[in-house]
Design an enzyme around this catalytic site. Structure first.
Site, mmCIF file in Angstrom:
data_model
loop_
_atom_site.group_PDB
_atom_site.id
_atom_site.type_symbol
_atom_site.label_atom_id
_atom_site.label_comp_id
_atom_site.label_asym_id
_atom_site.label_seq_id
_atom_site.Cartn_x
_atom_site.Cartn_y
_atom_site.Cartn_z
ATOM 1 N N ASP A 30 12.634 36.622 22.476
ATOM 2 C CA ASP A 30 14.123 36.478 22.140
ATOM 3 C C ASP A 30 12.575 35.869 20.644
ATOM 4 O O ASP A 30 11.904 35.674 20.939
ATOM 5 C CB ASP A 30 15.329 35.193 22.511
ATOM 6 C CG ASP A 30 16.048 34.992 20.913
ATOM 7 O OD1 ASP A 30 15.997 35.387 20.552
ATOM 8 O OD2 ASP A 30 16.365 33.629 21.132
ATOM 9 N N HIS A 47 12.999 44.086 15.986
ATOM 10 C CA HIS A 47 13.405 44.733 17.506
ATOM 11 C C HIS A 47 12.712 45.598 18.030
ATOM 12 O O HIS A 47 12.058 45.690 18.893
ATOM 13 C CB HIS A 47 14.476 44.810 17.076
ATOM 14 C CG HIS A 47 15.689 44.462 17.192
ATOM 15 N ND1 HIS A 47 15.201 43.126 18.220
ATOM 16 C CD2 HIS A 47 16.732 44.541 16.448
ATOM 17 C CE1 HIS A 47 16.646 42.840 18.113
ATOM 18 N NE2 HIS A 47 17.471 43.252 17.090
ATOM 19 N N LEU A 141 3.121 47.410 40.241
ATOM 20 C CA LEU A 141 4.163 46.315 39.740
ATOM 21 C C LEU A 141 5.610 46.893 39.122
ATOM 22 O O LEU A 141 5.778 47.899 39.176
ATOM 23 C CB LEU A 141 3.973 46.511 37.928
ATOM 24 C CG LEU A 141 5.061 45.650 37.098
ATOM 25 C CD1 LEU A 141 4.973 44.026 37.616
ATOM 26 C CD2 LEU A 141 4.500 45.530 35.621
HETATM 27 C C1 IPE Z 1 19.165 36.374 24.697
HETATM 28 O O1 IPE Z 1 19.087 36.650 23.791
HETATM 29 C C2 IPE Z 1 19.692 38.024 24.816
HETATM 30 C C3 IPE Z 1 18.322 39.035 25.043
HETATM 31 C C4 IPE Z 1 17.217 37.879 24.803
HETATM 32 C C5 IPE Z 1 18.129 40.164 25.619
HETATM 33 P P1 IPE Z 1 20.100 35.916 22.868
HETATM 34 O O2 IPE Z 1 18.939 36.297 20.953
HETATM 35 O O3 IPE Z 1 21.488 37.133 22.619
HETATM 36 O O4 IPE Z 1 20.442 34.418 23.036
HETATM 37 P P2 IPE Z 1 21.750 33.004 22.088
HETATM 38 O O5 IPE Z 1 22.283 34.204 21.176
HETATM 39 O O6 IPE Z 1 20.923 32.761 21.432
HETATM 40 O O7 IPE Z 1 21.865 32.176 23.245
HETATM 41 C C1 IPE Z 2 16.183 39.158 21.258
HETATM 42 O O1 IPE Z 2 15.913 38.887 19.970
HETATM 43 C C2 IPE Z 2 16.161 40.227 21.392
HETATM 44 C C3 IPE Z 2 17.913 40.792 21.533
HETATM 45 C C4 IPE Z 2 18.776 40.346 21.603
HETATM 46 C C5 IPE Z 2 18.152 42.187 21.920
HETATM 47 P P1 IPE Z 2 17.407 38.444 18.616
HETATM 48 O O2 IPE Z 2 17.376 39.614 17.980
HETATM 49 O O3 IPE Z 2 18.153 37.661 19.468
HETATM 50 O O4 IPE Z 2 16.421 37.676 17.702
HETATM 51 P P2 IPE Z 2 16.904 36.365 16.952
HETATM 52 O O5 IPE Z 2 16.582 35.130 18.482
HETATM 53 O O6 IPE Z 2 18.510 36.934 16.079
HETATM 54 O O7 IPE Z 2 15.163 36.147 16.226
HETATM 55 MG MG MG Z 3 18.089 35.300 20.099
#
Ligand code: IPE
Ligand code: IPE
Ligand code: MG
Length: 260
Positions: A30, A47, A141
């Protein structure tokens, strides 16, 4: 079940056995969006940067003898993000499937996807199946990519499968216990995650492996996913190595088991 697999061979080891290195690492990657926003760039740039951290993490696991790595790449809830972001993520995902699989295969990585793949485009679904087929014989792995995955949907699917067995007369409802449910959720053939890491500073599970995380050690860091490096992963492993996993027992019981 694939009993030939070295990862799976001793999954019934005593639950109190403690490994210094986690056998199974699960990560919520995240913070990509915030990483980009801090640089005043569009979220997709984050991303893209996050994809580099994935490669680094796979390398780290191969070097340290982690046997299974499960990465949360896209949640069932992430479909609700703006169309533009979802589209960009799908493009990145397809690109990664096209570019990375041969190299992962060469390195002995077995790739699997968990989640509702029917929601992806045909091109992605096809590439997922190809990657799984190409790498099915590997055992160095296990790389599990959770994409369009939700822990609640995973448990609901297990309940559906069990209900079908009951309806077909093959299963007595009285025999539905933790083992039966556990056999039908995702990754049932792997030991459950020993260590869970979430980057990006939030302290929640966000519908990741709800069933499988029952006794997993949790580790959180403020570091945003694209900034992850081997030093940070090592910190998590060091922290894990110092923990006592009791699985509901007492410390004294654990000491007896460990010396047995
Ligand atoms: C969790 O992150 C999902 C992934 C990393 C793929 P999110 O960014 O979607 O989670 P929330 O919205 O902060 O709970
Ligand atoms: C995690 O990073 C990747 C996905 C959920 C696809 P985020 O896109 O949730 O990044 P933040 O949390 O908004 O910074
Ligand atoms: Mg996020």
């Amino acid at each position: 079940m694939d009993s030939q697999d070295p990862v799976l061979s001793d999954q019934h080891a005593p639950v109190t056995s403690h490994q210094q290195v986690p056998r199974h690492l699960a990560i919520i990657m995240d913070g990509n969006g915030r990483w980009a926003q801090r640089r005043r760039r569009p979220r997709v740039v984050g991303h893209r940067a996050g994809a580099r951290a994935v490669n680094l993490t796979v390398d780290f696991c191969l070097q340290h003898g982690v046997e299974a790595l499960t990465l949360f790449a896209f949640s069932s809830e992430n479909w609700g993000r703006p169309e533009e972001e979802v589209g960009a993520l799908m493009k990145l995902f397809l690109g990664a499937l096209e570019r990375e699989v041969d190299e992962l295969h060469r390195r002995g990585v077995r790739i699997r996807f968990i989640g509702e793949r029917v929601r992806f485009s045909d091109a992605i679904v096809k590439r997922m199946a190809l990657a799984e087929a190409q790498t099915a014989g590997n055992g160095r792995l296990h790389l599990n990519v959770a994409a369009s995955y939700g822990g609640q949907q995973d448990i609901a699917a297990a309940a559906r499968a069990l209900a079908r067995e009951v309806a077909a007369g093959r299963l007595d409802p009285e025999h539905i216990d933790e083992k039966a449910v556990g056999a039908h959720v995702a990754l049932a053939d792997l030991p459950p995650p020993d260590l869970f890491i979430r980057t990006g500073g939030d302290h929640r599970v966000s519908n990741f492996l709800l069933w499988q995380l029952a006794y997993t050690e949790l580790w959180f860091t403020e570091t945003l996913w694209p900034d992850v490096d081997a030093g940070l992963l090592q910190q998590a492993l060091d922290d894990y190595a110092g923990r006592e996993r009791r699985f509901g027992l007492t410390s004294a019981q654990i000491a007896v088991e460990a010396s047995a």
